[in-house]
Write an enzyme that holds these catalytic residues in place. Structure first.
Site, PDB file in Angstrom:
ATOM      1  N   GLY A 112      23.900  -4.702  21.024  1.00 59.44           N
ATOM      2  CA  GLY A 112      22.803  -5.025  21.620  1.00 59.44           C
ATOM      3  C   GLY A 112      21.871  -6.126  21.662  1.00 59.44           C
ATOM      4  N   ILE A 170      23.147  -3.957  14.004  1.00 57.87           N
ATOM      5  CA  ILE A 170      23.076  -3.035  14.378  1.00 57.87           C
ATOM      6  C   ILE A 170      22.008  -2.120  14.709  1.00 57.87           C
ATOM      7  CG2 ILE A 170      25.482  -2.668  13.466  1.00 57.87           C
ATOM      8  CD1 ILE A 170      24.188  -0.690  11.546  1.00 57.87           C
ATOM      9  N   GLY A 171      20.773  -2.860  14.549  1.00 52.34           N
ATOM     10  CA  GLY A 171      19.573  -2.443  15.009  1.00 52.34           C
ATOM     11  C   GLY A 171      18.327  -2.423  13.872  1.00 52.34           C
ATOM     12  N   GLY A 199       0.911  -1.791   0.179  1.00 55.74           N
ATOM     13  CA  GLY A 199       0.076  -0.204   0.441  1.00 55.74           C
ATOM     14  C   GLY A 199       0.932   1.016  -0.001  1.00 55.74           C
ATOM     15  N   HIS A 253       7.906 -20.298  47.835  1.00 55.55           N
ATOM     16  CA  HIS A 253       8.645 -20.743  48.154  1.00 55.55           C
ATOM     17  C   HIS A 253       9.579 -22.384  47.982  1.00 55.55           C
ATOM     18  CE1 HIS A 253      13.181 -21.074  49.612  1.00 55.55           C
ATOM     19  NE2 HIS A 253      12.787 -22.797  50.279  1.00 55.55           N
TER      20      HIS A 253
END
Length: 462
Positions: free
Chosen positions: A181, A265-266, A118, A439
C-alpha cells in the site's frame, strides 16, 4: 482527581495530531475556549512519523537519482553515496521548523496546551496528569499506530515498523517490505533510491490496491524498470531470524531473505484503555463510530482522524477537525464526500487520484454508463523534458460529469488540485476543455486529457 481550577472549556481535545490541532485552531478562531491534550509532540503522526519525514526521505532519494542520472541531461556529476546521518539531519530540520511554527500558531490563538496522557473520564471530562479537565464538548483525536500481524513481533532492529524506518541509522543492503500500500511503496521507493535491494510483498493482486487498476499496473511497470522486486497475490505466513537478517515465508511456501523486514500493512486506531467504551462511545474493531458530522452516539463527544473509519490522511483529519469546530460554533456544516478527497502516493513515480475508480464507477452507474480515456504523458512537453513516463486516466459517466481522475508520473501530486475541483464541481469534459492550460506544463496534460474526452484531441491520437 482535582478539577482544573474550576475552568470549563468549550472544547477539550484529546490528541494533538492533524485532526485535533485543526479543530483547536479553528475552534479558537471562532471564539471557543479550547484545551488541547497531547502526550507526545504536537503535530502527531503526520508531522513526526508520517507525511512530512517520509516525503523528506523521498526527496533525498530523488536527489540521489538525479545525481546518478545527470549525464542524460548533459550534466556531469558524481554520486558518492548516501550520508544517512546528514539525511536525517535534513529531515529532522524540516520537521523541527514546522513543529515550532505549529506551537507558535496554537499559542497565538490562545489554545491551552496540556501535556500528558489523557483518559476519558466522563462524557464531559478528560483526566490527565493528575487533574480533571472539564469541557462542554469532548473531541477524541488519538490517532493511530503501525499495525502488525499475529505472531509477527516488531523488534525495532531486524523487523521494523515505519516509525523505526524513519530513524534507521544505516541504509540497509537489502529489505523486504511487507505491504504494497501507500506506506510500503513509499519506503520501497526511497530505499531503492538510497541503494537498497528491495522486495515488496503484497497479498492482494496489485500494488496500491485501493487505486484504479490501471494506475497499479503502471506503477508495477515503473518499479520493474527501477529494479524494485515485488511478489503479488500470496499472503504472508511467517518470519524468522537468519544469521544475517530475516527470512520471510509466504502461504505458498515461497521464501525471501533480507537484512531487514519492514512491516507496512497499515495503521490501527489508538482507542484501547482510554475510557471510550466505558463512557458509552461505540467502538468497532478499534475504530470509534461516528455519523456524517463526526458525532459519536454520546451527544457531548465527537471523534476525528485516524481514530474513525474514514480515509487515513492528514488532510482528511484537518477537514474533519474543522467541521467539528464549526458545528460546535453554530455554523452550518456539510458532511465530507470522501470520494472527493485527493489521494497521493509519493513514490517514484507518483500516483495521484480523486473520485471513483473505473470499477467502482461501473458498480455505481452500470457497465454501459461509464466511459474512460487514457492520455499518455509521452504527448506532454514538460513530462518529456523531465523524462517521466505515465498517464492520466479520466472516468466519466456517459454524456455526464467526470467522476474519477487517476494520474501516474513524476510530480502528479502537484496536479491533483485541479483534478479535485473537476470532480467536486461535477465538471463536464467540454467545460474543462474550454479552460486554457499553460504550455509547457505537466498541468497541461490534464487539460489535454479533457480535450480528448470532449472529442477534440490536440496532442493526442483520435
Amino acid at each position: 482527581m482535582a478539577n482544573d481550577a474550576n475552568t470549563v472549556f468549550d472544547l477539550v481535545i484529546l490528541g494533538g495530531g492533524s485532526g485535533g490541532y485543526a479543530a483547536a485552531l479553528r475552534g479558537a478562531q471562532l471564539g471557543l475556549d479550547v484545551a488541547l491534550i497531547e502526550k507526545g509532540k504536537l503535530g502527531g503522526t503526520c508531522l513526526h512519523n508520517g507525511c512530512i519525514p517520509t516525503k523528506a526521505l523521498l526527496h533525498a532519494g530523488e536527489i540521489a537519482d538525479q545525481a546518478r542520472e545527470s549525464e542524460q541531461f548533459g550534466v556531469k556529476a558524481t554520486f558518492e553515496g548516501i550520508d544517512i546521518q546528514a539525511v536525517h539531519s535534513y529531515k529532522d530540520g524540516v520537521v523541527s521548523g514546522l513543529f515550532k511554527g505549529l506551537t507558535g500558531l496554537l499559542a497565538s490563538r490562545k489554545v491551552t496546551i496540556i501535556e500528558g496522557e489523557g483518559k476519558l473520564s466522563s462524557p464531559t471530562s478528560v483526566d490527565v496528569a493528575g487533574r480533571r479537565v472539564e469541557g462542554r464538548h469532548i473531541l477524541l483525536a488519538t490517532g493511530s499506530v503501525p499495525r502488525s500481524l499475529p505472531g509477527l513481533e516488531i523488534d525495532g532492529d531486524r523487523i521494523i515498523s515505519s516509525d523505526h524506518a524513519l530513524k534507521l541509522d544505516r541504509v540497509p543492503k537489502s529489505a523486504i517490505v511487507l505491504g504494497g500500500g501507500v506506506i510500503g511503496v513509499e519506503f520501497a521507493s526511497a530505499w531503492k533510491s538510497f541503494g537498497t535491494d528491495v522486495t515488496v510483498i503484497e497479498g492482494l493482486k496489485h500494488l496500491v490496491p485501493a487505486e484504479d487498476e490501471s494506475s497499479s499496473k503502471l506503477l508495477e511497470r515503473a518499479f520493474r524498470k527501477r529494479g524494485i522486486k515485488f511478489n503479488l497475490g500470496t499472503f504472508f505466513d511467517k518470519a524468522e531470524y537468519t544469521d544475517s537478517g530475516v527470512k520471510v515465508t509466504l502461504a505458498d511456501g515461497k521464501t525471501f531473505e533480507a537484512e531487514v523486514l519492514l512491516v507496512a500493512i497499515g495503521r490501527g486506531p489508538v482507542s484501547q484503555g482510554l475510557g471510550y467504551e466505558e463512557q458509552g462511545v461505540t467502538v468497532d474493531r478499534g475504530f470509534v463510530q461516528v455519523d456524517g458530522e463526526m458525532r459519536t452516539g454520546v451527544p457531548t463527544i465527537s471523534a476525528v482522524g485516524d481514530l474513525v473509519p474514514t480515509l487515513q490522511l492528514a488532510h482528511v483529519g484537518f477537514a474533519e477537525g474543522i467541521l467539528v469546530a464549526e458545528r460546535l460554533a453554530g455554523l452550518p456544516v456539510v458532511p465530507i464526500d470522501y470520494d472527493g478527497v485527493p489521494r497521493v502516493t509519493y513514490c517514484h513515480p507518483e500516483v495521484a487520484s480523486v473520485g471513483l475508480t473505473e470499477a467502482k464507477a461501473k458498480e455505481k452507474y452500470g457497465d454501459d454508463q461509464v466511459v474512460s480515456l487514457k492520455y499518455n504523458l509521452g504527448g506532454n512537453g514538460k513530462s518529456k523534458i523531465l523524462k517521466t513516463a505515465g498517464e492520466i486516466k479520466l472516468v466519466q459517466v456517459k454524456d455526464g460529469a467526470v467522476v474519477g481522475v487517476h494520474m501516474v508520473g513524476d510530480r502528479m501530486g502537484e496536479q491533483i488540485g485541479e483534478a479535485q475541483l473537476i470532480y467536486n464541481w461535477e465538471a463536464l469534459p467540454a467545460e474543462v476543455a474550454q479552460l486554457i492550460h499553460a504550455h509547457p506544463t505537466q498541468n497541461e496534460a490534464l487539460g489535454e486529457a479533457h480535450l480528448a474526452l470532449a472529442g477534440k484531441p490536440l496532442h493526442a491520437h483520435d
